[in-house]
Design a protein around this motif. Structure first.
Motif, PDB file in Angstrom:
ATOM      1  N   LYS A   5       0.837  -1.190   0.000  1.00  0.00           N
ATOM      2  CA  LYS A   5       0.000   0.000   0.000  1.00  0.00           C
ATOM      3  C   LYS A   5       0.873   1.240   0.000  1.00  0.00           C
ATOM      4  CE  LYS A   5      -3.666   2.663   0.650  1.00  0.00           C
ATOM      5  NZ  LYS A   5      -4.705   2.899  -0.379  1.00  0.00           N
ATOM      6  N   ALA A   6       0.630   2.160  -0.938  1.00  0.00           N
ATOM      7  CA  ALA A   6       1.415   3.393  -1.035  1.00  0.00           C
ATOM      8  C   ALA A   6       0.492   4.603  -1.017  1.00  0.00           C
ATOM      9  CB  ALA A   6       2.256   3.390  -2.308  1.00  0.00           C
ATOM     10  N   ILE A   7       0.924   5.662  -0.353  1.00  0.00           N
ATOM     11  CA  ILE A   7       0.161   6.908  -0.315  1.00  0.00           C
ATOM     12  C   ILE A   7       1.091   8.068  -0.638  1.00  0.00           C
ATOM     13  CG2 ILE A   7      -1.541   6.072   1.362  1.00  0.00           C
ATOM     14  CD1 ILE A   7       0.017   7.624   3.518  1.00  0.00           C
ATOM     15  N   ARG A   8       0.559   9.091  -1.276  1.00  0.00           N
ATOM     16  CA  ARG A   8       1.344  10.287  -1.569  1.00  0.00           C
ATOM     17  C   ARG A   8       1.382  11.207  -0.352  1.00  0.00           C
ATOM     18  NH1 ARG A   8       2.964  10.973  -6.656  1.00  0.00           N
ATOM     19  NH2 ARG A   8       1.983   9.699  -8.294  1.00  0.00           N
ATOM     20  N   VAL A   9       2.493  11.929  -0.204  1.00  0.00           N
ATOM     21  CA  VAL A   9       2.622  12.899   0.878  1.00  0.00           C
ATOM     22  C   VAL A   9       3.150  14.204   0.309  1.00  0.00           C
ATOM     23  CG1 VAL A   9       3.008  11.141   2.639  1.00  0.00           C
ATOM     24  CG2 VAL A   9       4.969  12.143   1.453  1.00  0.00           C
ATOM     25  N   GLU A  10       2.729  15.307   0.918  1.00  0.00           N
ATOM     26  CA  GLU A  10       3.234  16.619   0.537  1.00  0.00           C
ATOM     27  C   GLU A  10       4.506  16.892   1.324  1.00  0.00           C
ATOM     28  OE1 GLU A  10       2.101  18.461  -1.839  1.00  0.00           O
ATOM     29  OE2 GLU A  10       0.417  17.105  -2.278  1.00  0.00           O
ATOM     30  N   SER A  11       5.573  17.219   0.631  1.00  0.00           N
ATOM     31  CA  SER A  11       6.857  17.406   1.300  1.00  0.00           C
ATOM     32  C   SER A  11       7.748  18.325   0.483  1.00  0.00           C
ATOM     33  CB  SER A  11       7.539  16.048   1.497  1.00  0.00           C
ATOM     34  OG  SER A  11       8.854  16.194   1.935  1.00  0.00           O
ATOM     35  N   ASN A  12       8.619  19.026   1.184  1.00  0.00           N
ATOM     36  CA  ASN A  12       9.615  19.856   0.509  1.00  0.00           C
ATOM     37  C   ASN A  12      10.870  19.065   0.174  1.00  0.00           C
ATOM     38  OD1 ASN A  12       8.028  22.197   0.701  1.00  0.00           O
ATOM     39  ND2 ASN A  12       8.736  22.589   2.792  1.00  0.00           N
ATOM     40  N   SER A  13      10.863  17.798   0.546  1.00  0.00           N
ATOM     41  CA  SER A  13      12.003  16.922   0.303  1.00  0.00           C
ATOM     42  C   SER A  13      11.712  16.032  -0.907  1.00  0.00           C
ATOM     43  CB  SER A  13      12.257  16.051   1.536  1.00  0.00           C
ATOM     44  OG  SER A  13      11.254  15.061   1.653  1.00  0.00           O
ATOM     45  N   PRO A  14      12.670  15.201  -1.320  1.00  0.00           N
ATOM     46  CA  PRO A  14      12.425  14.283  -2.437  1.00  0.00           C
ATOM     47  C   PRO A  14      11.428  13.176  -2.112  1.00  0.00           C
ATOM     48  CG  PRO A  14      14.787  14.679  -2.139  1.00  0.00           C
ATOM     49  CD  PRO A  14      14.102  15.234  -0.940  1.00  0.00           C
ATOM     50  N   VAL A  15      11.022  13.051  -0.844  1.00  0.00           N
ATOM     51  CA  VAL A  15      10.074  12.008  -0.467  1.00  0.00           C
ATOM     52  C   VAL A  15       8.678  12.381  -0.965  1.00  0.00           C
ATOM     53  CG1 VAL A  15       9.000  10.746   1.430  1.00  0.00           C
ATOM     54  CG2 VAL A  15      11.423  11.379   1.569  1.00  0.00           C
ATOM     55  N   ILE A  16       8.123  11.550  -1.852  1.00  0.00           N
ATOM     56  CA  ILE A  16       6.805  11.842  -2.422  1.00  0.00           C
ATOM     57  C   ILE A  16       5.711  10.935  -1.886  1.00  0.00           C
ATOM     58  CG2 ILE A  16       7.805  12.736  -4.561  1.00  0.00           C
ATOM     59  CD1 ILE A  16       7.128  10.056  -5.890  1.00  0.00           C
ATOM     60  N   GLY A  17       6.086   9.955  -1.061  1.00  0.00           N
ATOM     61  CA  GLY A  17       5.078   9.057  -0.532  1.00  0.00           C
ATOM     62  C   GLY A  17       5.646   8.106   0.498  1.00  0.00           C
ATOM     63  N   LEU A  18       4.736   7.333   1.094  1.00  0.00           N
ATOM     64  CA  LEU A  18       5.102   6.311   2.062  1.00  0.00           C
ATOM     65  C   LEU A  18       4.426   5.004   1.673  1.00  0.00           C
ATOM     66  CD1 LEU A  18       4.713   8.315   5.400  1.00  0.00           C
ATOM     67  CD2 LEU A  18       6.866   7.635   4.319  1.00  0.00           C
ATOM     68  N   ALA A  19       5.080   3.898   1.966  1.00  0.00           N
ATOM     69  CA  ALA A  19       4.532   2.591   1.610  1.00  0.00           C
ATOM     70  C   ALA A  19       4.617   1.639   2.794  1.00  0.00           C
ATOM     71  CB  ALA A  19       5.282   2.004   0.412  1.00  0.00           C
ATOM     72  N   SER A  20       3.738   0.648   2.787  1.00  0.00           N
ATOM     73  CA  SER A  20       3.765  -0.408   3.791  1.00  0.00           C
ATOM     74  C   SER A  20       3.606  -1.746   3.093  1.00  0.00           C
ATOM     75  CB  SER A  20       2.648  -0.217   4.824  1.00  0.00           C
ATOM     76  OG  SER A  20       1.372  -0.317   4.199  1.00  0.00           O
ATOM     77  N   VAL A  21       4.089  -2.798   3.746  1.00  0.00           N
ATOM     78  CA  VAL A  21       3.982  -4.153   3.213  1.00  0.00           C
ATOM     79  C   VAL A  21       3.423  -5.055   4.307  1.00  0.00           C
ATOM     80  CG1 VAL A  21       5.238  -6.132   2.285  1.00  0.00           C
ATOM     81  CG2 VAL A  21       5.935  -3.817   1.656  1.00  0.00           C
ATOM     82  N   VAL A  22       2.377  -5.805   3.986  1.00  0.00           N
ATOM     83  CA  VAL A  22       1.793  -6.759   4.930  1.00  0.00           C
ATOM     84  C   VAL A  22       1.921  -8.155   4.333  1.00  0.00           C
ATOM     85  CG1 VAL A  22      -0.257  -7.474   6.205  1.00  0.00           C
ATOM     86  CG2 VAL A  22       0.171  -5.042   5.792  1.00  0.00           C
ATOM     87  N   ILE A  23       2.473  -9.067   5.117  1.00  0.00           N
ATOM     88  CA  ILE A  23       2.735 -10.427   4.650  1.00  0.00           C
ATOM     89  C   ILE A  23       1.669 -11.371   5.196  1.00  0.00           C
ATOM     90  CG2 ILE A  23       4.397 -12.326   4.648  1.00  0.00           C
ATOM     91  CD1 ILE A  23       6.569 -10.184   5.088  1.00  0.00           C
ATOM     92  N   ASP A  24       0.906 -11.991   4.299  1.00  0.00           N
ATOM     93  CA  ASP A  24      -0.124 -12.971   4.669  1.00  0.00           C
ATOM     94  C   ASP A  24      -1.084 -12.443   5.730  1.00  0.00           C
ATOM     95  OD1 ASP A  24       0.934 -14.760   2.883  1.00  0.00           O
ATOM     96  OD2 ASP A  24       2.074 -15.882   4.377  1.00  0.00           O
ATOM     97  N   ASN A  25      -1.311 -11.145   5.748  1.00  0.00           N
ATOM     98  CA  ASN A  25      -2.215 -10.511   6.711  1.00  0.00           C
ATOM     99  C   ASN A  25      -1.827 -10.788   8.157  1.00  0.00           C
ATOM    100  OD1 ASN A  25      -3.993  -9.380   4.734  1.00  0.00           O
ATOM    101  ND2 ASN A  25      -4.884 -11.423   4.446  1.00  0.00           N
TER     102      ASN A  25
END
Length: 218
Positions: A5-25
């Motif tokens: 799952k990835a979401i966009r974020v507003e930032s003044n840095s090169p970071v444009i988003g955050l992501a998470s990974v879930v394994i087998d729930n």
């Protein structure tokens, strides 16, 4: 199965988003940064959470170590593509839906009176019935509680980060009670049963310490 799952974020840095990974729930990894770049067609790469070590490189700059990360380029590419799809659609993306993952546990006890760390733990994640690891979590610690009602007892410290309000939040952890009990139980069992004094050290372990005898749990 991996759910990205990835979401966009507003930032003044090169970071444009955050992501998470879930394994087998049942096991989750958070705080993966999506960093803008012009070096590939996607326009970004995934930066795993890391911490600063006490070591320095040849230019005397601090060396950082990932809290968790993919093992090989092929799986890294799959994760990046899934994050790109999720970032575009706003929905979680499932990969390897037709398989379950195993979690291998490796524990190295530590005997050092100058620290409350009693063991280093590495988790190796691989497809069921396979020894080809896809991800590794190598920043889990077994610590001795030194105060409170649990003083004198060992506890498992999962990778965490400090929030703006000064609290610590786990960024890698079991999602379900069943996974937590099985995983933590395996860690404590391996720590208490370890009698190989050649493995006892003042801290730290490498992925090369993994063996085919690593116990796999579902």
């Amino acid at each position: 199965m991996y759910k990205v799952k990835a979401i966009r974020v507003e930032s003044n840095s090169p970071v444009i988003g955050l992501a998470s990974v879930v394994i087998d729930n049942r096991f989750r990894m958070d705080s993966i940064r999506i960093v803008k770049t012009d070096k590939n067609e996607r326009g970004f790469f995934l930066a795993m959470p890391s911490y600063q070590t006490s070591k320095r490189d040849a230019n005397n700059k601090p060396i950082y170590k990932d809290l968790f990360h993919p093992i090989n380029k092929e799986f890294t590419e799959v994760l990046n593509n899934a994050a790109a799809d999720s970032l575009r659609t706003g929905e979680a993306v499932e990969i390897f839906r037709d398989r379950s993952e195993h979690i291998g546990v490796k524990v190295v006890p530590i005997e050092n009176d100058n620290t409350n760390i009693k063991g280093d733990v590495i988790l190796f994640i691989s497809p069921e019935n396979s020894k080809e690891y896809t991800m590794v979590v190598d920043s889990i610690k077994v610590r001795l509680s030194e105060s409170g009602e649990n003083a004198g007892k060992n506890f498992i410290a999962m990778p965490s980060r400090k929030t703006k309000d000064g609290e610590y939040k786990n960024i890698c952890y079991p999602v379900t009670k069943e996974c937590r009990e099985e995983l933590f139980g395996e860690i404590f069992t391996k720590l208490s049963n370890s009698k190989d004094h050649d493995n006892i050290q003042d801290g730290g372990m490498n992925i090369s310490d993994a063996t085919e005898q690593d116990i796999m749990i579902k």
